[in-house]
Scaffold this active site. Structure first.
Site, PDB file in Angstrom:
ATOM      1  N   LYS A 124     -44.719 -87.664   8.944  1.00 18.41           N
ATOM      2  CA  LYS A 124     -46.121 -87.623   8.504  1.00 18.41           C
ATOM      3  C   LYS A 124     -46.604 -89.042   8.325  1.00 18.41           C
ATOM      4  O   LYS A 124     -45.800 -89.958   8.124  1.00 18.41           O
ATOM      5  CB  LYS A 124     -46.219 -86.882   7.163  1.00 18.41           C
ATOM      6  N   ASP A 164     -54.737 -84.483  10.866  1.00 17.80           N
ATOM      7  CA  ASP A 164     -54.623 -83.775   9.573  1.00 17.80           C
ATOM      8  C   ASP A 164     -55.962 -84.021   8.886  1.00 17.80           C
ATOM      9  O   ASP A 164     -56.958 -84.314   9.578  1.00 17.80           O
ATOM     10  CB  ASP A 164     -53.430 -84.331   8.765  1.00 17.80           C
ATOM     11  N   GLY A 235     -62.100 -74.788   1.635  1.00 15.88           N
ATOM     12  CA  GLY A 235     -62.235 -75.852   2.621  1.00 15.88           C
ATOM     13  C   GLY A 235     -63.221 -75.434   3.700  1.00 15.88           C
ATOM     14  O   GLY A 235     -63.697 -74.292   3.733  1.00 15.88           O
ATOM     15  N   GLY A 237     -62.678 -77.294   7.058  1.00 17.39           N
ATOM     16  CA  GLY A 237     -62.265 -78.295   8.021  1.00 17.39           C
ATOM     17  C   GLY A 237     -61.653 -77.630   9.228  1.00 17.39           C
ATOM     18  O   GLY A 237     -61.972 -76.482   9.560  1.00 17.39           O
ATOM     19  N   ASN A 238     -60.730 -78.359   9.870  1.00 19.20           N
ATOM     20  CA  ASN A 238     -60.085 -77.869  11.089  1.00 19.20           C
ATOM     21  C   ASN A 238     -59.453 -76.493  10.871  1.00 19.20           C
ATOM     22  O   ASN A 238     -59.541 -75.610  11.718  1.00 19.20           O
ATOM     23  CB  ASN A 238     -58.961 -78.831  11.505  1.00 19.20           C
ATOM     24  N   VAL A 239     -58.777 -76.345   9.733  1.00 17.97           N
ATOM     25  CA  VAL A 239     -58.008 -75.118   9.501  1.00 17.97           C
ATOM     26  C   VAL A 239     -58.931 -73.954   9.140  1.00 17.97           C
ATOM     27  O   VAL A 239     -58.845 -72.861   9.710  1.00 17.97           O
ATOM     28  CB  VAL A 239     -56.959 -75.342   8.385  1.00 17.97           C
ATOM     29  N   ALA A 240     -59.832 -74.194   8.170  1.00 21.97           N
ATOM     30  CA  ALA A 240     -60.697 -73.114   7.694  1.00 21.97           C
ATOM     31  C   ALA A 240     -61.611 -72.587   8.808  1.00 21.97           C
ATOM     32  O   ALA A 240     -61.877 -71.384   8.905  1.00 21.97           O
ATOM     33  CB  ALA A 240     -61.540 -73.607   6.523  1.00 21.97           C
ATOM     34  N   TRP A 241     -62.032 -73.495   9.672  1.00 14.60           N
ATOM     35  CA  TRP A 241     -62.926 -73.093  10.765  1.00 14.60           C
ATOM     36  C   TRP A 241     -62.245 -72.062  11.679  1.00 14.60           C
ATOM     37  O   TRP A 241     -62.773 -70.987  11.950  1.00 14.60           O
ATOM     38  CB  TRP A 241     -63.346 -74.348  11.550  1.00 14.60           C
TER      39      TRP A 241
HETATM   40  P1  NDP Z   1     -60.081 -81.328   7.202  1.00 14.92           P
HETATM   41  O1  NDP Z   1     -60.310 -82.697   6.704  1.00 14.92           O
HETATM   42  O2  NDP Z   1     -60.573 -80.953   8.540  1.00 14.92           O
HETATM   43  O3  NDP Z   1     -60.644 -80.277   6.146  1.00 14.92           O
HETATM   44  C1  NDP Z   1     -60.312 -80.275   4.802  1.00 14.92           C
HETATM   45  C2  NDP Z   1     -61.358 -79.426   4.110  1.00 14.92           C
HETATM   46  O4  NDP Z   1     -61.047 -79.306   2.731  1.00 14.92           O
HETATM   47  C3  NDP Z   1     -62.737 -80.033   4.186  1.00 14.92           C
HETATM   48  O5  NDP Z   1     -63.678 -78.996   4.209  1.00 14.92           O
HETATM   49  C4  NDP Z   1     -62.805 -80.807   2.873  1.00 14.92           C
HETATM   50  O6  NDP Z   1     -64.108 -81.027   2.452  1.00 14.92           O
HETATM   51  C5  NDP Z   1     -62.094 -79.864   1.951  1.00 14.92           C
HETATM   52  N1  NDP Z   1     -61.500 -80.545   0.821  1.00 14.92           N
HETATM   53  C6  NDP Z   1     -60.850 -81.729   0.795  1.00 14.92           C
HETATM   54  N2  NDP Z   1     -60.442 -82.022  -0.452  1.00 14.92           N
HETATM   55  C7  NDP Z   1     -60.825 -80.988  -1.208  1.00 14.92           C
HETATM   56  C8  NDP Z   1     -60.714 -80.687  -2.565  1.00 14.92           C
HETATM   57  N3  NDP Z   1     -60.094 -81.519  -3.415  1.00 14.92           N
HETATM   58  N4  NDP Z   1     -61.227 -79.514  -3.015  1.00 14.92           N
HETATM   59  C9  NDP Z   1     -61.846 -78.654  -2.157  1.00 14.92           C
HETATM   60  N5  NDP Z   1     -62.001 -78.916  -0.852  1.00 14.92           N
HETATM   61  C10 NDP Z   1     -61.501 -80.037  -0.396  1.00 14.92           C
HETATM   62  O7  NDP Z   1     -58.504 -81.047   7.096  1.00 14.92           O
HETATM   63  P2  NDP Z   1     -57.665 -79.913   7.799  1.00 14.92           P
HETATM   64  O8  NDP Z   1     -58.450 -78.664   7.904  1.00 14.92           O
HETATM   65  O9  NDP Z   1     -57.039 -80.488   9.003  1.00 14.92           O
HETATM   66  O10 NDP Z   1     -56.487 -79.733   6.748  1.00 14.92           O
HETATM   67  C11 NDP Z   1     -56.621 -78.890   5.609  1.00 14.92           C
HETATM   68  C12 NDP Z   1     -55.229 -78.573   5.068  1.00 14.92           C
HETATM   69  O11 NDP Z   1     -54.439 -77.940   6.097  1.00 14.92           O
HETATM   70  C13 NDP Z   1     -54.406 -79.786   4.633  1.00 14.92           C
HETATM   71  O12 NDP Z   1     -53.553 -79.398   3.585  1.00 14.92           O
HETATM   72  C14 NDP Z   1     -53.571 -80.085   5.873  1.00 14.92           C
HETATM   73  O13 NDP Z   1     -52.403 -80.819   5.561  1.00 14.92           O
HETATM   74  C15 NDP Z   1     -53.244 -78.673   6.315  1.00 14.92           C
HETATM   75  N6  NDP Z   1     -52.850 -78.541   7.708  1.00 14.92           N
HETATM   76  C16 NDP Z   1     -53.658 -78.965   8.732  1.00 14.92           C
HETATM   77  C17 NDP Z   1     -53.268 -78.784  10.039  1.00 14.92           C
HETATM   78  C18 NDP Z   1     -54.158 -79.108  11.174  1.00 14.92           C
HETATM   79  O14 NDP Z   1     -53.823 -78.728  12.309  1.00 14.92           O
HETATM   80  N7  NDP Z   1     -55.276 -79.758  10.978  1.00 14.92           N
HETATM   81  C19 NDP Z   1     -51.949 -78.225  10.357  1.00 14.92           C
HETATM   82  C20 NDP Z   1     -51.217 -77.727   9.238  1.00 14.92           C
HETATM   83  C21 NDP Z   1     -51.663 -77.917   7.963  1.00 14.92           C
HETATM   84  P3  NDP Z   1     -64.775 -82.420   2.795  1.00 14.92           P
HETATM   85  O15 NDP Z   1     -64.732 -82.584   4.278  1.00 14.92           O
HETATM   86  O16 NDP Z   1     -66.148 -82.306   2.222  1.00 14.92           O
HETATM   87  O17 NDP Z   1     -63.921 -83.467   2.079  1.00 14.92           O
END
Ligand code: NDP
Length: 445
Positions: A124, A164, A235, A237-241
């Site tokens: 990582k 990430d 969230g 982001g990438n995952v939630a979408w």
């Molecule tokens: P992104 O940056 O794309 O999305 C993260 C999301 O979470 C954003 O909507 C962000 O909001 C929100 N967020 C961040 N901090 C907080 C907080 N303290 N409270 C509430 N919401 C928050 O990241 P990913 O979707 O890529 O990653 C999300 C999780 O999934 C992480 O734990 C990552 O390690 C894990 N993961 C990701 C993978 C991937 O393929 N991307 C693979 C496996 C695991 P904002 O943008 O406004 O900050």
């Protein structure tokens, strides 16, 4: 295995590395029995070796903003374990990044990657750089400076970083461009690449899709499906979408999304145009959650709160570590939650996990549930090595098979005498055994 002694020694060596120590303890608690049954693991010091990274590179990242002012951030790469294959794991750009968080993520990645059935080790990296509010040129200059150090220790057979939090397709592009310039080589050194220069179809949505495929299998153990289920996501982001898209496709209704500033609750469901709208907000690199409630009158924004107070059948935390605590878990249980599947890495605190287990809620840990992202990165590496591109359906089918296989493995190693499936134990034991046996085969190195 003397768990408390191991943890005390580790704490003395790495004081204050809270997230790393939390992740190690969780794994050690699950594998204690299997280590005690296999004394050769103890003789070979497998546990002592697996909990320390092979190496950590830390470096400064100077970069210039659009006004000509120079800033200095910290950059890291943690190469944790390569018993199964090249180090593999994402890069996180977020102001909260420190060595403890990257070591926790790298440690988890070893077992996650082992579960995928693919030949990839764990690592990582990242930086405390905050891409929020930065222009594209500032992000480009930062990524280029970051790669000026990172390129020395990565390579398609050595270490293959990915995205990430804070690192998506745009950042991977800038990082790759600089790597190519420095090495004169064009190969699969990063995953999450653009589709027309080596990326894989499905990779952007793979983690979310995979999480929902896994949750689908969890529900099936109770004879349930997603049809008609209310789903809370955090969230956006990438995952939630990806998770939101797949839940809708399987007949469920997503009613929440969140950001660091609070969550939105939309009882009518978040799908179609609403997801498109969120993607537009996200692309603008701005605060993404609050404006949703102004655009769609049926939705409400809850400032400073987590979505776990909303009644739901399935919860999929997809934001960040320790975002679901004991009180949140009690809320979910009181509201009759059936299944909690971790899309993010370690979003639930140990106390929250305890509440889920006590109440026999189906609980899937991140290292199993979100493994679809890295698995599809592994599929991207295979396509790069073969100089081929698979069709969307082909990648999706492989992803589904991998998630079903991870689920079966968890059931095999985690089913308790009363029939309850302890997915945490199942994932940790199965992930550990494969790596431990490879380490035994490869001698003390
Ligand atoms: P992104 O940056 O794309 O999305 C993260 C999301 O979470 C954003 O909507 C962000 O909001 C929100 N967020 C961040 N901090 C907080 C907080 N303290 N409270 C509430 N919401 C928050 O990241 P990913 O979707 O890529 O990653 C999300 C999780 O999934 C992480 O734990 C990552 O390690 C894990 N993961 C990701 C993978 C991937 O393929 N991307 C693979 C496996 C695991 P904002 O943008 O406004 O900050």
């Amino acid at each position: 295995m003397n768990l408390e002694k191991l943890m005390n020694d580790l704490e003395k060596k790495h004081p204050g590395e809270v997230e790393y120590l939390q992740a190690v303890r969780e794994v050690l608690e699950s594998i204690e029995e299997v280590v005690n049954e296999n004394p050769h693991f103890e003789t070979a010091g497998i546990v002592e070796r697996i909990i320390e990274p092979d190496r950590v590179l830390s470096f400064k990242v100077p970069w210039m903003d659009d006004q000509g002012k120079v800033h200095v951030n910290l950059g890291y790469r943690v190469q944790f374990n390569n018993a199964l294959g090249p180090y593999k794991g994402g890069l996180r750009f977020h102001p909260s990044v420190n060595l403890s968080i990257l070591k926790f993520l790298g440690f988890e990645q070893i077992f996650k990657n082992s579960l995928t059935t693919l030949p990839i080790g764990g690592g990582k990296g990242g930086s405390d750089f905050n891409p929020k509010g930065k222009s594209d040129t500032e992000i480009m200059r930062f990524c280029q400076s970051f790669m000026l150090e990172l390129w020395k220790i990565i390579g398609p057979e050595m270490d293959v970083p990915a995205g990430d939090i804070g690192v998506g397709g745009k950042e991977i592009g800038y990082l790759y461009g600089m790597y190519k310039k420095l090495t004169h080589e064009h190969h699969g050194v990063l995953t999450g690449k653009g589709l027309n220069w080596g990326g894989s179809l499905i990779r952007p949505e793979a983690t979310g899709f995979g999480a929902v495929y896994f949750a689908k299998e969890m529900l099936a153990t109770k004879g349930e499906t997603f049809v008609g289920k209310t789903v809370c996501l955090s969230g956006f982001g990438n995952v939630a979408w990806g998770a939101a898209m797949k839940v809708n496709e399987l007949g469920g209704k997503v009613v929440t999304l969140s950001g660091p500033d609070g969550f939105i609750h939309d009882p009518e469901g978040i799908s179609g145009d609403k997801i498109e709208y969120m993607l537009e907000l996200r692309a603008s690199n701005q605060d993404i959650v609050a404006p949703y409630a102004m655009e769609f009158s049926e939705a409400r924004f809850h400032a400073g709160k987590h979505p776990w107070e909303i009644k739901c059948d399935v919860a999929i935390p997809c934001a960040t570590q320790n975002e679901l605590n004991e009180a949140d878990a009690k809320n979910l249980v009181a509201n009759g939650v059936l299944c909690v599947a971790e899309g993010a890495n370690m979003p639930s605190t140990p106390e929250a996990i305890e509440v889920f287990h006590e109440n026999k809620v189906l609980f899937g840990p991140g290292k199993a549930v979100n493994a679809g992202g890295v698995a599809t990165s592994g599929l991207e590496m295979s396509q790069n090595a073969m100089k081929l591109n698979w069709r969307r359906e082909e990648v999706d089918e492989r992803l589904q098979h991998i998630m079903i296989s991870i689920h079966d493995t968890c059931v095999k190693h985690g089913t308790e005498p009363d029939g309850h499936i302890n997915y945490v134990k199942g994932a940790n034991v199965a992930g550990f055994l494969k790596v431990a046996n490879a380490m035994l085969d490869q001698g003390v190195i």
